[in-house]
Design an enzyme around this catalytic site. Structure first.
Site, PDB file in Angstrom:
ATOM      1  N   ASP A  73       1.169  -1.226  -0.106  1.00 41.37           N
ATOM      2  CA  ASP A  73       0.033   0.227  -0.317  1.00 41.37           C
ATOM      3  C   ASP A  73       0.862   1.116  -0.143  1.00 41.37           C
ATOM      4  OD1 ASP A  73       0.332   1.164   2.648  1.00 41.37           O
ATOM      5  OD2 ASP A  73      -0.363  -0.917   2.971  1.00 41.37           O
ATOM      6  N   ASP A 162      -9.939   3.262   5.613  1.00 39.65           N
ATOM      7  CA  ASP A 162      -8.877   3.105   6.825  1.00 39.65           C
ATOM      8  C   ASP A 162      -9.592   3.991   7.936  1.00 39.65           C
ATOM      9  OD1 ASP A 162      -6.737   3.139   7.642  1.00 39.65           O
ATOM     10  OD2 ASP A 162      -5.163   4.029   6.641  1.00 39.65           O
ATOM     11  N   GLU A 164      -8.593   4.290  11.555  1.00 38.97           N
ATOM     12  CA  GLU A 164      -7.788   3.769  12.936  1.00 38.97           C
ATOM     13  C   GLU A 164      -7.146   4.926  13.875  1.00 38.97           C
ATOM     14  OE1 GLU A 164      -3.369   3.902  11.739  1.00 38.97           O
ATOM     15  OE2 GLU A 164      -4.151   3.543   9.391  1.00 38.97           O
TER      16      GLU A 164
END
Length: 274
Positions: A73, A162, A164
């Site tokens: 990534d 994503d 987090e």
């Protein structure tokens, strides 16, 4: 009249003021240093909080019975990527950061997204969530409108949320656990309505436990991409019996973030095809 001597002892009031000023400086310096360590808006990237919060505890081995497919990534931190070198090293899939919040688009997205495709990789895009800035629906729409879409061409993976640690402040973005779950649901529902695909959820088990209360309701629909820099993937978030992808290091060759898809290449193709 009495004339003060040169170098006379300061008054108690003056001494107390000096002491208070020193204590004030002592208590403000750490927070100022912490603020200085924070990245600029848009600089967040997948896994940037993993080492700080979960640490790093060894490199994973490869079981002869486990068939996995290597991936990477990338974000603007990598700039123009040498995709041919990655392909020749055995990397067969990639995810590229497209957006963050509703205020940032990766300036290297075209080179990274198209470059990986042009060397033969199956690739997709990811969105770095900032749940304290705008709604899940607003960010899903921004993502789809700026590179996060999906097409049934056999080479495009579903988009990734994503979600987090917050690199800009409070790790759960100031949201309660129930509010965080609702925000994620707002994003994933909107993404599916726009693309026909369930978004992949990238997270770490410890963050998910702290910030969603280890909510189990997404495991039946959204593939899991788990982050853990260790010899094994460890405990998964509630609701998922297995992981689809595992980010296992941020110090891999050529580019830092390396991952394993939990299956052979044909299963990766199946995920791309929906």
């Amino acid at each position: 009249m009495r004339v003060p001597r040169s170098g006379a002892r300061p008054s108690r009031r003056t001494a107390a003021g000096v002491l208070l000023a020193a204590l004030s400086l002592l208590f403000t310096l750490p927070s100022a240093a912490h603020a200085a360590d924070r990245p600029e808006r848009g600089e967040a990237h997948m896994g940037m909080g993993v080492v700080e919060h979960d640490g790093r505890s060894g490199a994973p081995g490869i079981s002869p019975r486990a068939v996995q497919t290597e991936g990477v990534d990338v974000s603007s931190h990598q700039g123009n990527v040498d995709w041919a070198a990655l392909w020749n090293s055995g990397v067969k899939w990639s995810y590229v950061k497209a957006t963050e919040g509703t205020y940032y688009k990766n300036p290297y997205f075209a080179q990274q997204y198209n470059g990986s495709y042009n060397v033969g990789m199956i690739r997709g895009a990811y969105h770095f969530a900032t749940p304290n800035t705008t709604s899940g629906a607003a960010q899903a729409n921004y993502f789809v409108d700026n590179g996060g879409g999906w097409s049934r061409d056999g080479k495009t993976l579903p988009g990734v949320l994503d979600i987090e640690w917050n690199p800009y402040g409070d790790q759960c973005y100031g949201l309660s656990q129930s509010a965080m779950v609702n925000w994620i649901r707002d994003f994933t529902n909107t993404y599916k309505a726009r693309t026909g695909r369930d978004a992949v959820i990238y997270t770490a088990t410890s963050w998910w436990t702290s910030c969603t209360g280890n909510y189990a309701g997404f495991g039946a629909t959204n593939p899991l991409w788990v982050a853990r820099y260790a010899a094994s993937v460890g405990e998964l978030p509630a609701g998922w019996g297995f992981y689809t992808m595992w980010q296992y290091t941020s110090t891999g060759p050529i580019v830092g973030d390396h991952n394993r898809f939990n299956g052979a290449y044909d299963r990766l193709q199946a995920l791309a095809n929906g």
